[in-house]
Design a protein around this motif. Sequence first.
Motif, PDB file in Angstrom:
ATOM      1  N   ASP B  95     -19.932  -5.490 -38.266  1.00 49.37           N
ATOM      2  CA  ASP B  95     -21.089  -4.876 -37.628  1.00 49.37           C
ATOM      3  C   ASP B  95     -21.343  -3.537 -38.310  1.00 49.37           C
ATOM      4  N   ILE B  96     -22.309  -3.535 -39.225  1.00 50.15           N
ATOM      5  CA  ILE B  96     -22.542  -2.344 -40.042  1.00 50.15           C
ATOM      6  C   ILE B  96     -22.968  -1.165 -39.182  1.00 50.15           C
ATOM      7  N   ALA B  97     -23.642  -1.427 -38.091  1.00 44.73           N
ATOM      8  CA  ALA B  97     -24.112  -0.335 -37.229  1.00 44.73           C
ATOM      9  C   ALA B  97     -22.952   0.448 -36.628  1.00 44.73           C
ATOM     10  N   GLN B  98     -21.780  -0.204 -36.494  1.00 41.16           N
ATOM     11  CA  GLN B  98     -20.647   0.449 -35.833  1.00 41.16           C
ATOM     12  C   GLN B  98     -19.713   1.160 -36.812  1.00 41.16           C
ATOM     13  N   LEU B  99     -19.882   0.940 -38.112  1.00 44.05           N
ATOM     14  CA  LEU B  99     -18.951   1.547 -39.067  1.00 44.05           C
ATOM     15  C   LEU B  99     -19.098   3.067 -39.070  1.00 44.05           C
ATOM     16  N   THR B 100     -17.971   3.744 -39.281  1.00 46.89           N
ATOM     17  CA  THR B 100     -18.060   5.199 -39.362  1.00 46.89           C
ATOM     18  C   THR B 100     -18.542   5.597 -40.760  1.00 46.89           C
ATOM     19  N   GLU B 101     -19.155   6.747 -40.822  1.00 48.69           N
ATOM     20  CA  GLU B 101     -19.880   7.195 -42.009  1.00 48.69           C
ATOM     21  C   GLU B 101     -19.029   7.155 -43.288  1.00 48.69           C
ATOM     22  N   LYS B 102     -17.751   7.547 -43.187  1.00 46.04           N
ATOM     23  CA  LYS B 102     -16.951   7.673 -44.409  1.00 46.04           C
ATOM     24  C   LYS B 102     -15.925   6.564 -44.566  1.00 46.04           C
ATOM     25  N   SER B 103     -16.078   5.471 -43.788  1.00 47.60           N
ATOM     26  CA  SER B 103     -15.039   4.440 -43.828  1.00 47.60           C
ATOM     27  C   SER B 103     -15.067   3.676 -45.146  1.00 47.60           C
ATOM     28  N   ASP B 104     -13.882   3.135 -45.523  1.00 42.03           N
ATOM     29  CA  ASP B 104     -13.775   2.367 -46.758  1.00 42.03           C
ATOM     30  C   ASP B 104     -14.610   1.103 -46.690  1.00 42.03           C
TER      31      ASP B 104
END
Lengths: 334, 349
Positions: B95-104
Amino acid sequence: MIAEQTTPLLSVRNLKKHFPIHNKGFSSRVIGSVKAVDDVSFDLLPGETLGLVGESGCGKTTTGRTILRALDPTSGQVMFKVDDDKIIDLAAIHHKHLKPLRPEMQMIFQDPFSSLNPRMTIGDIVGEPLVVHKMARGSELKDRVAEMLLKVGLMPEHAIRYPHAFSGGQRQRAGIARALIMNPSLIIADEAVSALDVSVQAQVINLLEDLQEELKLTYIFIAHDLSVVKHICDRVAVMYAGKIVELCETEELFAVPKHPYTRALLSAVPVPDPDVKMNFDLHGEVADPANLPPGCSFNPRCSYCQVRCKQDIPELQEIAPGRQVACHFTEDLD
Amino acid sequence: MQDTQELQEIEPQELPENVLELRDLKTYFFTDDGTLPAVDGVTFSVKRGKTLALVGESGCGKSVTSYSVLRLIQKPGEIVEGEILLHTNDYQTIDIAQLTEKSDLLFHVRGGLVSMIFQEPMTALSPVHTIGNQICEAILLHQNVTKAQAEEIAIEMLHKVGIPGPEQRMNQYPHELSGGMRQRVVIAMALVCKPQLLIADEPTTALDVTIQAQVLRLINDLKAELGTSVLFITHDLGVVAQIADEVAVMYLGRIVEQGDVRIVMKNPLHPYTRCLLKSLPGLSGHHKRLDSIEGSVPSLTEIPPGCPFHPRCPDFVAGVCDVGNPPELQELRDGHYVACARAEEVNQK
């Protein structure tokens, strides 16, 4: 239709506009030239719309600007009919004598965002030509601006607003009003509807056609969108690398293109019908006008190319009444 | 060993049908003039190996939708609600909307799993790096290869997108290439990591028709060759007809009609789609008046109540279209969705 005998409003003969290329370094020696417009000739009858089409860099905009003397031509004639009897060569006239002729010929530009001064109100922008030519002032100026705004589908109240308060379509209407307020006979519309959305584009096309009928205008319509050209133009001139390669009536051109380039250009237009697939096979890119191939400029991309095409430059010749093509082998196409 | 063999064989059937699913996506911009709902509840999916065209006029939110998928929305914009589900080839759902900004993982998604082609090739390329440098950068970031191998891959890719003499081109700068060539380089850069989804945001708008035709064919060929799915954003209905399998029409941040390209373009159900198709020049006879749509697209700060299209709609009925919430997208015919309160009546005529 237009009678054959009418004298043309504009006849362009062997018009050339070459831009010099200077040597890099101190001695700005001229080492070559960009042949932006190279030997262009055509007639424009009063009341008709002539389309100038071609890919970017083919010289269509430069042709328009050179006719208006926004650029000084390198050589050639631009015979322009003023007041029914006088014919003036715009290419030869001294620029001091151009100003009284300016009201007769006006331009509509592509980008309604950059062609209107953001610090002037719409009323000032539309009325400025009248002020410059000292044709109206005071309340008369105001009335004529209001009348013109109504004519292009804006409101007289809009005169006190600034361009940023308007949508793209409304700005383009203001640009049209500015061009028409001088009561010109010739309008050069340079990609006048290209920057607009489909729904608004249709409105502006309708407006241009209505105004043409009402005010007896003559248009040179410069565009790259062939479906718009097909709709609005009576005749079309196809340009490639500074030259006209084909010139004829719109319906004939779209039905039976006689130049290989026209044929390729038409086949590249995406048809909004999923069942009509594009049948396109033109490779390569537009010829560099600073470094044209010998012979026909189109020969490196042409699938009908033969030895002669690489040696002789084909002349624009009349192959049927009102139909001109510049190709050695136009008869042999299929 | 045998297990993996089996796995690979059944893989095609087991992969989910959709590569990308957007569910009720809302991207708002919080400006001084108020909240602008640029994307307001958009739901659609891109099928594996297919092309979905997102079409609409400027300001309808088609670009913001695509930027949201790659999380490229910057302040004051924000994804406020919704899911952006990416179903990868290795059976994961992200779920791209939930990824954190700097995550791998987001880093892997951008450029690795999903890549994007922008409208203006000149602004998408760095003017101070060579073509080769820029393509190799993308490879080295996402693939575990040496520099020499990366160069080989880059040359092969340039060859694939039809650039003559790729070895020499590698050392050239973008300004040395023509517009069409630059767009080919951008396409090469986007596809070099074999993404599962390619987002093309008006990739041919700045190009001439002849070059446009070449680029459209190239995207179609590469899609077939690499099995990439495409989300194609455009305002040109001609391009839609030529490249899309499915089409979604957007107006003021919402999808108003969606379905198979042939069905939607031949038999549009929403008045907006119908008007758009009718206002195209070239289809009607020479010099005939075009059926233009009244007015222009309203600003996002003044979205009309009820159906956002009602002030311009030829089938508008007071009390039905201008009240309540905007109509929901509903399946009127098999696989053909439309958001119009009067869809049934309008299409019976």
